[in-house]
Every structure is written in C-alpha cells, then in structure tokens.
Design an enzyme around this catalytic site. Structure first.
Site, PDB file in Angstrom:
ATOM      1  N   TYR A 132       0.649   8.535   0.818  1.00  0.00           N
ATOM      2  CA  TYR A 132       1.148   9.776   0.357  1.00  0.00           C
ATOM      3  C   TYR A 132       0.642  10.869   1.379  1.00  0.00           C
ATOM      4  O   TYR A 132       1.004  12.075   1.228  1.00  0.00           O
ATOM      5  CB  TYR A 132       0.990   9.966  -0.770  1.00  0.00           C
ATOM      6  N   GLY A 133      -0.283  10.609   2.213  1.00  0.00           N
ATOM      7  CA  GLY A 133      -1.002  11.714   2.892  1.00  0.00           C
ATOM      8  C   GLY A 133      -0.901  11.141   4.202  1.00  0.00           C
ATOM      9  O   GLY A 133       0.004  11.001   4.876  1.00  0.00           O
ATOM     10  N   SER A 134      -2.018  11.401   4.885  1.00  0.00           N
ATOM     11  CA  SER A 134      -2.127  11.298   6.530  1.00  0.00           C
ATOM     12  C   SER A 134      -1.675   9.883   7.141  1.00  0.00           C
ATOM     13  O   SER A 134      -1.157   9.845   8.215  1.00  0.00           O
ATOM     14  CB  SER A 134      -3.438  11.813   7.099  1.00  0.00           C
ATOM     15  N   TYR A 166      -4.602  17.604   9.900  1.00  0.00           N
ATOM     16  CA  TYR A 166      -4.473  16.792   8.900  1.00  0.00           C
ATOM     17  C   TYR A 166      -3.036  17.030   8.510  1.00  0.00           C
ATOM     18  O   TYR A 166      -2.398  16.052   8.057  1.00  0.00           O
ATOM     19  CB  TYR A 166      -5.498  16.959   7.637  1.00  0.00           C
ATOM     20  N   GLU A 198     -10.767   5.117   4.594  1.00  0.00           N
ATOM     21  CA  GLU A 198     -10.442   5.902   3.390  1.00  0.00           C
ATOM     22  C   GLU A 198     -11.779   6.200   2.502  1.00  0.00           C
ATOM     23  O   GLU A 198     -11.883   7.285   1.578  1.00  0.00           O
ATOM     24  CB  GLU A 198      -9.507   5.328   2.269  1.00  0.00           C
ATOM     25  N   TYR A 252       0.820  -1.384   0.055  1.00  0.00           N
ATOM     26  CA  TYR A 252       0.042  -0.026   0.091  1.00  0.00           C
ATOM     27  C   TYR A 252       0.865   1.233  -0.044  1.00  0.00           C
ATOM     28  O   TYR A 252       1.648   1.304   0.969  1.00  0.00           O
ATOM     29  CB  TYR A 252      -1.056   0.231   1.240  1.00  0.00           C
ATOM     30  N   PHE A 253       0.659   2.108  -0.927  1.00  0.00           N
ATOM     31  CA  PHE A 253       1.414   3.278  -1.065  1.00  0.00           C
ATOM     32  C   PHE A 253       0.407   4.617  -0.387  1.00  0.00           C
ATOM     33  O   PHE A 253      -0.447   4.797  -0.708  1.00  0.00           O
ATOM     34  CB  PHE A 253       1.740   3.649  -2.447  1.00  0.00           C
TER      35      PHE A 253
END
Length: 165
Positions: A6-8, A120, A79, A3-4
């Site tokens: 890139y956010g929180s 966030y 998500e 799993y990539f």
C-alpha cells in the site's frame, strides 16, 4: 505467498529493485483501515502505514504481488520487520468483489509529527498511477505534505530507479 503493498512498494520499479521476481497479481482494497504517513523511519521521515479503524467506510487501496518464501525474507529486511514494522494477514476485497488474504506490514513505531520525503511519496504515487487506483485516492496521495530529504545522495539514489532501464 500473496503480499499486499500500500506504500512505496506499489511501484513496480521500487519493488523489483528489491525483489526482482515479484509478480503483479491484482489491485485490492483493505476495509476498516486508513492510510497514514506516521511510521517513524530510521532516516527520520514518515513512511506509510495501514491504521486499523474498524470503520466500514475506511479503505486502503493497494497492489497484491506474489512472492516466493525466500523473497519474503529479503523483503522483511528492507521493511525492517521487528524494527518499526510488524506483519499481519489481512482480508482484502478485489476490485471484482472477491475476498482474498495476503500478508502485509503495519507500523509499530509511530510519530505523527513526521512527514514523508518527496521521493517516498513519489514511489507511492507512481505505484498508484501505474495500477490505476481511483482518482480520488490518487488526489489524496498528491496532497500528502512532504519535506525535502536532507541527504541529496539518498534522494538521487531513490529517484534513480526510474531512470534505469
């Protein structure tokens, strides 16, 4: 499954609060994409998105975690899969130049007028610092305009994951 994030969810505390068994694998970059904060959230703020540009110079840095299939279903719920985010397989480049594939989420409900809440951005920055993303990338994250969350209890709850052991 890889799993990539890139956010929180780059923040280990944030991801493990949601998926306790998530295991760090490596830092990687996604070419041909830009990080944008324009995903419309149900809390009326902006969340992160990987916007496909196709431009070879555009890169999104992130963290690759290993998840088991049942954890992926849990993460789908957090998500909002199908309700603002969808998923896709992406080809990443590791910091050593190796190519790998991983699953990630991308925004389907976009509103460029929104800004992320301070908590966030804190999650995103915490993960970027934790995994040693490039300083120029971290500075870009620091410069993302944010707004106060009108719900102080939500703000406290989100920031509370960093005070618990």
């Amino acid at each position: 499954m890889l799993y990539f994030s890139y956010g929180s969810n780059m923040s280990t505390r944030r991801l493990r609060h949601r998926i306790p068994a998530a295991r760090f694998v490596m830092v990687a970059q996604l070419p041909g994409h830009q990080l944008r904060f324009h995903k419309r959230s149900k809390d009326l703020s902006a969340k992160a998105d990987i916007h496909a540009t196709g431009a070879p110079g555009d890169l999104v840095f992130g963290v690759v975690f290993e998840l088991v299939d049942s954890d992926k279903q849990t993460l789908n719920g957090y998500e909002g899969l199908g309700q603002g985010y969808d998923e896709k397989w992406v080809e990443l480049t590791t910091m050593s130049g190796e190519r790998i594939t991983a699953i990630t989420y991308y925004a389907t409900h976009i509103d460029d007028t929104l800004k992320p809440y301070h908590w966030y951005r804190h999650h995103v920055l915490t993960g970027a610092l934790e995994y040693g993303l490039p300083e120029s990338y971290i500075q870009t994250l620091r410069n993302i305009p944010c707004i106060d969350d009108p719900d102080p209890q939500r703000h406290a709850r989100e920031m509370g994951i960093y005070t618990k052991p």
